[in-house]
Design a protein around this motif. Sequence first.
Motif, PDB file in Angstrom:
ATOM      1  N   GLY A  29      -0.408  13.440   2.302  1.00 42.19           N
ATOM      2  CA  GLY A  29      -0.660  14.491   2.532  1.00 42.19           C
ATOM      3  C   GLY A  29      -0.224  15.576   2.517  1.00 42.19           C
ATOM      4  N   ALA A  30      -1.633  15.460   1.075  1.00 44.05           N
ATOM      5  CA  ALA A  30      -2.893  16.105   0.655  1.00 44.05           C
ATOM      6  C   ALA A  30      -4.002  16.446   1.093  1.00 44.05           C
ATOM      7  N   ALA A  31      -4.490  17.869   0.475  1.00 41.71           N
ATOM      8  CA  ALA A  31      -5.798  18.169   1.440  1.00 41.71           C
ATOM      9  C   ALA A  31      -6.830  16.980   0.563  1.00 41.71           C
ATOM     10  N   ASP A  32      -6.740  16.709  -0.072  1.00 46.54           N
ATOM     11  CA  ASP A  32      -8.063  16.090  -0.987  1.00 46.54           C
ATOM     12  C   ASP A  32      -7.663  14.614  -0.526  1.00 46.54           C
ATOM     13  N   TRP A  33      -9.735  14.478  -0.091  1.00 42.01           N
ATOM     14  CA  TRP A  33      -9.663  12.832  -0.464  1.00 42.01           C
ATOM     15  C   TRP A  33      -9.970  12.151  -1.114  1.00 42.01           C
ATOM     16  N   SER A  34      -9.468  10.602  -1.300  1.00 37.73           N
ATOM     17  CA  SER A  34     -10.181   9.706  -1.998  1.00 37.73           C
ATOM     18  C   SER A  34     -10.811   8.557  -1.847  1.00 37.73           C
ATOM     19  N   VAL A  35     -11.786   8.272  -2.864  1.00 41.12           N
ATOM     20  CA  VAL A  35     -12.539   6.935  -1.921  1.00 41.12           C
ATOM     21  C   VAL A  35     -11.619   5.486  -2.751  1.00 41.12           C
ATOM     22  N   LEU A  36     -11.576   4.300  -2.350  1.00 42.91           N
ATOM     23  CA  LEU A  36     -10.702   3.252  -2.716  1.00 42.91           C
ATOM     24  C   LEU A  36     -12.055   2.076  -3.148  1.00 42.91           C
ATOM     25  N   ILE A  37     -11.453   1.871  -4.190  1.00 35.38           N
ATOM     26  CA  ILE A  37     -12.535   0.866  -4.678  1.00 35.38           C
ATOM     27  C   ILE A  37     -12.523  -0.616  -4.845  1.00 35.38           C
ATOM     28  N   MET A  38     -12.872  -1.817  -4.643  1.00 30.91           N
ATOM     29  CA  MET A  38     -11.588  -2.709  -4.654  1.00 30.91           C
ATOM     30  C   MET A  38     -12.814  -4.531  -4.637  1.00 30.91           C
ATOM     31  N   ASP A  39     -12.488  -5.474  -5.448  1.00 29.14           N
ATOM     32  CA  ASP A  39     -13.531  -6.162  -5.556  1.00 29.14           C
ATOM     33  C   ASP A  39     -13.393  -7.086  -4.321  1.00 29.14           C
ATOM     34  N   PRO A  40     -13.847  -8.493  -4.531  1.00 32.55           N
ATOM     35  CA  PRO A  40     -13.247  -9.303  -3.309  1.00 32.55           C
ATOM     36  C   PRO A  40     -11.699  -9.621  -3.061  1.00 32.55           C
ATOM     37  N   VAL A  41     -10.241 -10.067  -4.196  1.00 31.73           N
ATOM     38  CA  VAL A  41      -9.511 -11.140  -4.340  1.00 31.73           C
ATOM     39  C   VAL A  41      -8.893  -9.654  -4.227  1.00 31.73           C
ATOM     40  N   SER A  42      -9.130  -8.115  -4.663  1.00 33.40           N
ATOM     41  CA  SER A  42      -7.697  -7.453  -4.180  1.00 33.40           C
ATOM     42  C   SER A  42      -7.880  -6.579  -2.776  1.00 33.40           C
ATOM     43  N   THR A  43      -9.248  -7.217  -2.013  1.00 33.46           N
ATOM     44  CA  THR A  43      -9.701  -6.884  -0.682  1.00 33.46           C
ATOM     45  C   THR A  43      -8.824  -7.739  -0.169  1.00 33.46           C
ATOM     46  N   ARG A  44      -9.004  -8.237  -0.156  1.00 28.87           N
ATOM     47  CA  ARG A  44      -7.931  -9.842   0.283  1.00 28.87           C
ATOM     48  C   ARG A  44      -6.471  -9.278   0.779  1.00 28.87           C
ATOM     49  N   VAL A  45      -6.025  -9.068  -0.682  1.00 27.22           N
ATOM     50  CA  VAL A  45      -4.518  -8.652  -0.920  1.00 27.22           C
ATOM     51  C   VAL A  45      -4.481  -7.854   0.003  1.00 27.22           C
ATOM     52  N   MET A  46      -5.247  -6.267  -0.034  1.00 29.92           N
ATOM     53  CA  MET A  46      -5.170  -5.487   0.539  1.00 29.92           C
ATOM     54  C   MET A  46      -5.159  -5.849   2.477  1.00 29.92           C
ATOM     55  N   SER A  47      -6.154  -6.223   2.624  1.00 35.29           N
ATOM     56  CA  SER A  47      -6.368  -6.648   4.251  1.00 35.29           C
ATOM     57  C   SER A  47      -4.859  -7.287   4.493  1.00 35.29           C
ATOM     58  N   HIS A  48      -4.301  -8.319   3.714  1.00 39.00           N
ATOM     59  CA  HIS A  48      -3.745  -9.272   4.371  1.00 39.00           C
ATOM     60  C   HIS A  48      -1.951  -8.274   4.645  1.00 39.00           C
ATOM     61  N   ALA A  49      -2.325  -6.983   4.055  1.00 41.54           N
ATOM     62  CA  ALA A  49      -0.612  -6.672   3.472  1.00 41.54           C
ATOM     63  C   ALA A  49      -0.663  -5.257   4.680  1.00 41.54           C
ATOM     64  N   CYS A  50      -1.787  -4.252   4.741  1.00 45.45           N
ATOM     65  CA  CYS A  50      -2.136  -3.118   5.291  1.00 45.45           C
ATOM     66  C   CYS A  50      -3.337  -3.255   6.239  1.00 45.45           C
ATOM     67  N   GLN A  51      -2.941  -1.965   7.451  1.00 47.59           N
ATOM     68  CA  GLN A  51      -4.098  -2.672   8.289  1.00 47.59           C
ATOM     69  C   GLN A  51      -4.797  -0.680   8.022  1.00 47.59           C
ATOM     70  N   ILE A  52      -6.388  -0.992   8.328  1.00 50.74           N
ATOM     71  CA  ILE A  52      -6.864   0.445   8.091  1.00 50.74           C
ATOM     72  C   ILE A  52      -6.257   1.787   7.902  1.00 50.74           C
ATOM     73  N   SER A  53      -5.824   2.040   9.542  1.00 49.55           N
ATOM     74  CA  SER A  53      -5.162   3.230   9.510  1.00 49.55           C
ATOM     75  C   SER A  53      -4.116   3.607   9.029  1.00 49.55           C
ATOM     76  N   GLU A  54      -3.285   2.426   7.911  1.00 49.10           N
ATOM     77  CA  GLU A  54      -2.285   2.930   7.071  1.00 49.10           C
ATOM     78  C   GLU A  54      -3.358   3.302   6.152  1.00 49.10           C
ATOM     79  N   ILE A  55      -4.402   2.644   5.698  1.00 46.58           N
ATOM     80  CA  ILE A  55      -4.637   3.147   3.893  1.00 46.58           C
ATOM     81  C   ILE A  55      -5.738   4.805   4.481  1.00 46.58           C
ATOM     82  N   LEU A  56      -5.527   5.156   5.288  1.00 46.14           N
ATOM     83  CA  LEU A  56      -6.313   6.266   5.992  1.00 46.14           C
ATOM     84  C   LEU A  56      -4.766   7.454   5.600  1.00 46.14           C
TER      85      LEU A  56
END
Length: 664
Positions: A29-56
């Motif tokens: 809900g904040a006005a500022d945006w952020s960039v999410l930086i991940m490595d191969p393992v954490s990318t798989r962790v995130m992608s199995h739990a969340c959709q890109i729209s939810e991250i946005l």
Amino acid sequence: MAVVDTGDFRRLIKNRLLVEMLGSIGAAGAADWSVLIMDPVSTRVMSHACQISEILDYGISLVENIEKKREPLLSISGVYFITPTDRSVQRLLDDWKVRPMYKTAHVFFTSKVSPVHLQVIKNCSGLAQRLRSLKEVNVELLTIDKRTFTTDEGNSLQTLFGENSEGSAQYRAEVSTMAARLATVFASLKDFPTIRFRAAKPGEDASTGLEARSLVAQRVAVDLNERLSAMQRSGQLPAGSTCDLVIFDRGFDPVAPVIHEWTYEAMAYDLLNLDGEVFRYDVETQAGKTEKKEHLLAETDDMWVALRHKHFAAATIEITRTLDEFRAKNKAAAYKQGGSGDGALDMRNMKNLVSSLPQYREQLSRLSVHVEIASKINQMIDAKDLTDLGKLEQDLVFGDATSKEIITYISTNQKMSAEDKVRLLMSYVITHPEKMDDARQQQWQRLAHLTDMDMNTINNLELLGVPVKKRGNTKSGLGLTFGRKRKRAVRKDRDVDEGDEQWSLSRFAPLMQEVLEDLAANKLNFDEYPYVQPPSNDSGSSYAPSAKGASVRSNKTSVGWAKKAAGAREEALSPKGKRIVAFVVGGLTRSEMRVAHKLSAKLGREILIGSTSCDTPTTFLKSLQNLGSLEQVALEIDGNGGLSPGSGYGSGGGFGSGNLTPIV
């Protein structure tokens, strides 16, 4: 400390990543945006739990790979979600040692970070000046469904049970990684488990390599207990035991990964060559052209959730019923129904109905996927003669079929694939090792026209502690076994599940179900499944040795779908109780995943199941094939050189020196 009460583990992990991690930096809900930086393992962790729209939705405007070179973005914050490895920590430092990379930095680790890594981060002045968050999220796992997870170690079978595994650095690293990732499961649940493991019984004549493989479950259990105890002392976990954990190795039930299972989900993964959760298929457009489509078989698909654990016959009836309901509500479609005059739709007519109604295609799109899946499965059942094969497999497992039936089946089914032959022979040798020796294995190879590599795959079961032939140098004649003493029929022939009574080929249940039922009833044998640390008297767990199981009865599998209703059902076990977690080192089957869902409802207890990976029969056989060479397995088991390379294996055709005589 309150234990997390959740009936949906995947939702819990999603909440931890989105709300507890991303939400903690004020991005939501904040006005500022952020960039999410991940490595191969954490990318798989995130992608199995969340959709890109939810991250946005949590203020993430860009997702980056820490392995790749990136340009500085000084107007936004950088959110690092990485594993605490030397490689990923070094990539983090590289971002900041020359110039600032982002306006501010928030660093989240997937699991426990070492003091050494914390110190090098502190010593990096460029990063330290802009660092706003530094936390251990403790989520280093993949969620498969609401009750299933993996530690994403697809090579664990080869690393831990392969012929060169003993004493290797890879062996030790695999055990450590597995324990670290399992620790994040309990950190997320805020549970401290009472840990039990499948006991190793390698025998006095076992080689060093076999002994090491038999101790895998114990070593993971001990390592995990040390990690969780440290978290407990730091106040991260409750002071007392709040759940039960049982750790298995894949050798505890070698039949489950190879037998043909008859539930909708298991058949889809076995027969349709799915790419993960993705089902690919062709549809005809309004213009008459063929278009390729993809559909995600996940819990976002309500129909998949409703059908996945049903017997395939029941699932097809449910699909037909749903189509009939649609037809009744849409009179314009009624004249398109086709099929026989009784109003029922066969699979071909269901496909025609779906494809001939473009005006309803949006409404029917999801249903049409399952029509396509059921149609393709039906085609495979017919093409591979799976009904008769499934009957034979189940009769073998329950001791109601002999080598005579196998010889007849293989001889009269010339188009049978090599993989199905290997799976059938595995079902036989696993449950009848006393009927097999070197000479007879050669005869089976010639009868089935199998290659040396195919037979090597079967013999590699020995590396999992599963005897596949009789041994002259053991008192029992059954070779090495890690677990309970084997009988001819290694499973209880039990009442089938509620709703499956009318279907044949629903007789098989993985041994996981029996073990978890015994655990829930406080009857799990202490010698077979000892504790790492026995629970205190007030912990709510019992470690009394179990009573002997019921005797095995004969009830041959019937042919065809229909079957008489089962007899009186077992009384329900004690409802309610602590959470149960089961973990299998070396791969999980869809039938075992189903057990967690089924027993959670039956016992009134939350049951989670995990493994190093989720396997199909094909992927399991490939992993098994890579465990070792035939001569190496023979050397380790026999201790006398065993079979020599080639050892008389024929190139196919005939029975060699003599016909294969059936053994009862």
